[in-house]
Design an enzyme around this catalytic site. Structure first.
Site, PDB file in Angstrom:
ATOM      1  N   THR A  55      50.284  14.680  -7.683  1.00 14.61           N
ATOM      2  CA  THR A  55      49.901  15.981  -7.369  1.00 14.61           C
ATOM      3  C   THR A  55      50.545  16.944  -8.408  1.00 14.61           C
ATOM      4  O   THR A  55      51.263  16.262  -9.276  1.00 14.61           O
ATOM      5  CB  THR A  55      50.073  16.721  -5.961  1.00 14.61           C
ATOM      6  OG1 THR A  55      51.750  16.742  -6.104  1.00 14.61           O
ATOM      7  CG2 THR A  55      49.676  15.975  -4.930  1.00 14.61           C
ATOM      8  N   ARG A  56      50.170  18.356  -8.574  1.00 12.92           N
ATOM      9  CA  ARG A  56      51.031  19.019  -9.586  1.00 12.92           C
ATOM     10  C   ARG A  56      52.382  19.633  -8.920  1.00 12.92           C
ATOM     11  O   ARG A  56      53.265  20.305  -9.568  1.00 12.92           O
ATOM     12  CB  ARG A  56      50.309  20.183  -9.852  1.00 12.92           C
ATOM     13  CG  ARG A  56      49.269  20.046 -11.004  1.00 12.92           C
ATOM     14  CD  ARG A  56      48.470  21.320 -11.309  1.00 12.92           C
ATOM     15  NE  ARG A  56      48.949  22.451 -11.162  1.00 12.92           N
ATOM     16  CZ  ARG A  56      48.946  23.779 -10.428  1.00 12.92           C
ATOM     17  NH1 ARG A  56      48.343  23.427  -9.185  1.00 12.92           N
ATOM     18  NH2 ARG A  56      49.772  24.615 -10.667  1.00 12.92           N
ATOM     19  N   LYS A  57      52.810  19.036  -7.847  1.00 16.59           N
ATOM     20  CA  LYS A  57      54.201  19.002  -7.215  1.00 16.59           C
ATOM     21  C   LYS A  57      55.222  18.286  -8.109  1.00 16.59           C
ATOM     22  O   LYS A  57      55.538  17.259  -7.450  1.00 16.59           O
ATOM     23  CB  LYS A  57      54.378  18.942  -5.649  1.00 16.59           C
ATOM     24  CG  LYS A  57      53.518  20.140  -5.088  1.00 16.59           C
ATOM     25  CD  LYS A  57      53.494  19.665  -3.636  1.00 16.59           C
ATOM     26  CE  LYS A  57      52.843  20.813  -2.598  1.00 16.59           C
ATOM     27  NZ  LYS A  57      52.718  20.382  -1.320  1.00 16.59           N
ATOM     28  N   THR A  58      55.526  18.492  -9.091  1.00 21.04           N
ATOM     29  CA  THR A  58      56.227  17.866 -10.137  1.00 21.04           C
ATOM     30  C   THR A  58      57.562  18.780 -10.767  1.00 21.04           C
ATOM     31  O   THR A  58      57.668  19.728 -10.448  1.00 21.04           O
ATOM     32  CB  THR A  58      55.431  17.258 -11.445  1.00 21.04           C
ATOM     33  OG1 THR A  58      54.859  18.352 -12.059  1.00 21.04           O
ATOM     34  CG2 THR A  58      54.302  16.557 -11.145  1.00 21.04           C
ATOM     35  N   SER A  67      52.216  14.249  -2.759  1.00 23.84           N
ATOM     36  CA  SER A  67      53.305  14.720  -3.633  1.00 23.84           C
ATOM     37  C   SER A  67      54.424  13.813  -3.345  1.00 23.84           C
ATOM     38  O   SER A  67      55.489  13.759  -4.096  1.00 23.84           O
ATOM     39  CB  SER A  67      53.447  16.254  -3.167  1.00 23.84           C
ATOM     40  OG  SER A  67      53.980  16.403  -2.049  1.00 23.84           O
TER      41      SER A  67
END
Length: 279
Positions: A134-137, A264
């Site tokens: 996901t974009r939870k980086t 995530s």
């Protein structure tokens, strides 16, 4: 493992910034103790896992001293076992010691993500589903984390906000309905962009099918609800499952017939692999 995403100029730019942060105005522990004497150090793993980030580690030492020699016995994507010697590093003591922590920070974190991703992907092997990120980086570390997901056997979701339209509950509230939101973005985006919509009810799924979205995300649904939606969609869109995805639940989710499972956890909750540099 063929290198992708992380071209040398990207790695070098990031590594220089990391070294600048760590070294500051000088390594006052090393500068007065070590010099040009040659030493040999071993890169050893103290855990089982999937190796990732070897080229980044090499770049750390290459930036500090182009004459440092590194012989590697594994490559990214390989399974490593506790006690394995991953590589041997020979060079001036000063630069080996200065680069040690930064180099290990990269390879430990990236190997931890690759290892965690591999656990999830192996857990759904009997099914067609793919585990994706996901974009939870970590800010400014996304490329490295996505590379690690791929090395671990996972697949990749969008890289950034310009990659793909993803309409979530707040977008839909703003537009007034799924139909209106899709109509507005479709009139303005490139023909090359796909449209994904997040759904948490069966009625929303029906709306998505009626307007022909490309990807339908089933958000926080039960396995029973997911299966019902998959059957209704009937290959008219890519089906993604998201929300409450854990190692303990991912197999049951895959069994519903979804195409993609986004989580995530494979990045945000991945640990670090214990890899050490021993002289």
């Amino acid at each position: 493992m063929t290198k992708f995403l992380l071209h040398d100029f990207i790695i070098e730019e990031h590594v220089k910034s990391a070294l600048k942060e760590d070294i500051g105005f000088g390594d006052i522990s090393t500068d007065y103790l070590a010099g040009d004497e040659l030493i040999t150090a071993e890169l050893n793993t103290r855990n089982d896992g999937i190796l990732c980030g070897l080229d980044v580690l090499k770049m750390v030492f290459r930036v500090l001293d182009k004459d440092i020699e590194i012989v590697s016995y594994f490559q990214d994507g390989d399974e490593i076992k506790k006690g394995d010697k991953i590589a041997e590093i020979k060079g001036k003591a000063r630069f080996v010691l200065i680069g040690e922590r930064t180099a290990l920070n990269y390879i430990q974190r990236m190997s931890g993500i690759a290892t965690e991703t591999n656990k999830y992907q192996k857990a759904i092997e009997p099914y067609k589903s793919k585990i994706v990120d996901t974009r939870k980086t970590t800010p400014n570390f996304r490329m490295f984390e996505k590379y690690a997901v791929k090395v671990g056997g996972g697949a990749l979701h969008r890289f950034n906000l310009s990659d793909c339209v993803m309409l979530k509950d707040n977008h839909i509230k703003l537009a007034g309905s799924i139909e209106k939101a899709v109509e507005k973005v479709r009139a303005n985006i490139s023909h090359a962009h796909k449209i994904e919509v997040e759904c948490d009810t069966f009625e929303q799924v029906k709306s998505c099918v009626s307007v022909g979205v490309d990807i339908i995300m089933l958000d926080n649904m039960t396995p029973e609800q997911m299966k019902e939606c998959v059957e209704y969609i009937d290959h008219r869109a890519i089906v993604e499952a998201s929300g409450n995805v854990k190692l303990s639940t991912v197999n049951e989710i895959a069994a519903t017939g979804v195409d993609i499972i986004s989580s995530s956890a494979i990045v945000a909750k991945a640990g670090t692999l214990d890899i050490g540099l021993d002289m």
